[in-house]
Motif scaffolding. Structure first.
Motif, PDB file in Angstrom:
ATOM      1  N   VAL A   1      39.515  21.217  26.667  1.00 46.93           N
ATOM      2  CA  VAL A   1      38.234  20.555  26.934  1.00 46.93           C
ATOM      3  C   VAL A   1      37.118  21.536  26.613  1.00 46.93           C
ATOM      4  CG1 VAL A   1      39.182  19.017  28.698  1.00 46.93           C
ATOM      5  CG2 VAL A   1      38.316  21.277  29.359  1.00 46.93           C
ATOM      6  N   SER A   2      35.884  21.037  26.595  1.00 50.56           N
ATOM      7  CA  SER A   2      34.745  21.893  26.288  1.00 50.56           C
ATOM      8  C   SER A   2      34.643  23.028  27.297  1.00 50.56           C
ATOM      9  CB  SER A   2      33.456  21.075  26.290  1.00 50.56           C
ATOM     10  OG  SER A   2      33.148  20.638  27.609  1.00 50.56           O
ATOM     11  N   LEU A   3      33.975  24.099  26.910  1.00 48.99           N
ATOM     12  CA  LEU A   3      33.836  25.259  27.790  1.00 48.99           C
ATOM     13  C   LEU A   3      33.173  24.874  29.110  1.00 48.99           C
ATOM     14  CD1 LEU A   3      34.114  28.288  28.267  1.00 48.99           C
ATOM     15  CD2 LEU A   3      31.922  28.604  27.086  1.00 48.99           C
ATOM     16  N   ASN A   4      32.189  23.990  29.046  1.00 48.37           N
ATOM     17  CA  ASN A   4      31.501  23.564  30.260  1.00 48.37           C
ATOM     18  C   ASN A   4      32.475  22.961  31.270  1.00 48.37           C
ATOM     19  OD1 ASN A   4      29.035  23.428  31.636  1.00 48.37           O
ATOM     20  ND2 ASN A   4      28.814  21.261  31.172  1.00 48.37           N
ATOM     21  N   GLN A   5      33.452  22.187  30.777  1.00 43.09           N
ATOM     22  CA  GLN A   5      34.465  21.603  31.653  1.00 43.09           C
ATOM     23  C   GLN A   5      35.567  22.605  31.987  1.00 43.09           C
ATOM     24  OE1 GLN A   5      35.013  18.211  28.789  1.00 43.09           O
ATOM     25  NE2 GLN A   5      35.045  16.986  30.659  1.00 43.09           N
TER      26      GLN A   5
ATOM     27  N   ASP B   1      29.418  28.812  24.006  1.00 40.04           N
ATOM     28  CA  ASP B   1      28.822  27.514  23.716  1.00 40.04           C
ATOM     29  C   ASP B   1      29.451  26.474  24.641  1.00 40.04           C
ATOM     30  OD1 ASP B   1      28.022  25.040  22.750  1.00 40.04           O
ATOM     31  OD2 ASP B   1      28.121  25.642  20.655  1.00 40.04           O
TER      32      ASP B   1
ATOM     33  N   THR C   1      29.410  23.368  24.793  1.00 38.06           N
ATOM     34  CA  THR C   1      29.815  22.090  24.203  1.00 38.06           C
ATOM     35  C   THR C   1      31.093  22.187  23.381  1.00 38.06           C
ATOM     36  OG1 THR C   1      28.492  22.388  22.184  1.00 38.06           O
ATOM     37  CG2 THR C   1      27.389  21.418  24.097  1.00 38.06           C
ATOM     38  N   LYS C   2      31.556  23.395  23.089  1.00 35.27           N
ATOM     39  CA  LYS C   2      32.718  23.583  22.238  1.00 35.27           C
ATOM     40  C   LYS C   2      33.950  23.995  23.045  1.00 35.27           C
ATOM     41  CE  LYS C   2      30.134  24.907  18.073  1.00 35.27           C
ATOM     42  NZ  LYS C   2      29.951  25.955  17.027  1.00 35.27           N
ATOM     43  N   VAL C   3      35.110  23.593  22.546  1.00 30.10           N
ATOM     44  CA  VAL C   3      36.370  23.952  23.191  1.00 30.10           C
ATOM     45  C   VAL C   3      36.670  25.426  22.904  1.00 30.10           C
ATOM     46  CG1 VAL C   3      38.847  23.505  23.298  1.00 30.10           C
ATOM     47  CG2 VAL C   3      37.248  21.604  22.957  1.00 30.10           C
TER      48      VAL C   3
ATOM     49  N   ASN D   1      30.013  19.944  37.212  1.00 35.57           N
ATOM     50  CA  ASN D   1      30.676  21.028  36.502  1.00 35.57           C
ATOM     51  C   ASN D   1      30.567  22.354  37.246  1.00 35.57           C
ATOM     52  OD1 ASN D   1      31.644  19.575  34.182  1.00 35.57           O
ATOM     53  ND2 ASN D   1      29.538  19.473  33.456  1.00 35.57           N
TER      54      ASN D   1
ATOM     55  N   THR E   1      28.773  28.636  33.408  1.00 36.31           N
ATOM     56  CA  THR E   1      28.933  29.483  32.212  1.00 36.31           C
ATOM     57  C   THR E   1      28.072  30.727  32.291  1.00 36.31           C
ATOM     58  OG1 THR E   1      27.306  28.073  31.090  1.00 36.31           O
ATOM     59  CG2 THR E   1      29.627  27.626  30.656  1.00 36.31           C
TER      60      THR E   1
END
Length: 235
Positions: free
Chosen positions: A57-61, A113, A115-117, A212, A230
């Motif tokens: 999953v995205s970094l945020n998640q 980032d 939004t990116k995995v 999150n 993050t």
């Protein structure tokens, strides 16, 4: 004696006290080691260990791995320590035992980032077993595991239990979503409703976390702001 880790996890012991499991784990993650590796270093003074994850999953998640590891540690120590020992978690990664700081969790990923995995994400634990000084009265806000009535807790057993409980919470998160993690973490979090300590020059009050696990702050004028999890990522 070799440590026993749960399925999908395996250990890598560092044999020199000066080697930092967090830095070694990051190096191995960059080289492409598979997920589930536990890099650890157990000494007389400290327990240091790092889990390597490969989120989908995205970094945020994916940053939820940090509170999940915190919950896993609390559950592990809670099962091994005497019932009167209290374990709480700071949003910023600190671990408190009986109200004093005993260690911390660290986190790093291959990029920042949200939004990116990420290709990998490492969460490390540093836990003091014995105090650095015999005169603990000079540092009342700092403690060590064996100074808090936990002398019977074996560090190897604690590390194995941390891995098991963390894996259990990862499984629950994947099956039930973040709400279950939120509910458990909130009961262990320290400082909700109090003036926050993450930003030294702010008088904002820590109101809780968003979906999150971003820190929700309320300023003196009533304005609410958010610090994403993050922000805790190390370079």
């Amino acid at each position: 004696m070799s440590l026993v880790f749960p399925p999908l996890m395996h250990g890598y012991e560092l044999d020199k006290p000066g080697h930092d499991p967090f830095e070694v784990a990051k190096s191995k993650a960059i080289q492409g080691v598979e997920a589930g590796l536990v890099v650890y270093n157990l000494t007389h003074e400290a327990l240091r260990a790092t889990f390597i994850f490969t989120p989908e999953v995205s970094l945020n998640q994916a940053m939820i791995m940090l509170p999940i590891c915190g919950i896993g540690f609390q559950n592990a120590l809670g099962a091994l320590a005497p019932p009167e020992v209290a374990v709480h978690l700071l949003w910023s990664g600190g671990v408190l035992i009986n109200g004093a700081r005993c260690g911390k969790l660290r986190v790093s990923a291959n990029h920042q980032d949200p939004t990116k995995v990420p290709d990998w994400l490492c969460v490390g634990l540093e836990l003091d077993l014995w105090p650095a000084s015999e005169n603990m009265g000079e540092t009342p806000n700092e403690t060590a595991l064996y100074a808090e009535g936990c002398s019977e807790v074996d560090a190897s057993t604690l590390l194995e239990a941390w891995a098991r409980h963390t894996l259990n919470w990862l499984t629950r998160w994947e099956a039930d979503g973040a709400r279950t993690v939120h509910n458990e973490w909130r009961g262990l979090a320290h400082g909700i409703g109090e003036k926050q300590t993450y930003m030294k020059d702010s008088n904002a009050v820590f109101m809780g976390v968003d979906d999150n696990f971003g820190m929700l702050l309320r300023d003196e004028d009533g304005t609410t702001s958010n610090i994403p999890l993050t922000a805790l990522l190390e370079e």
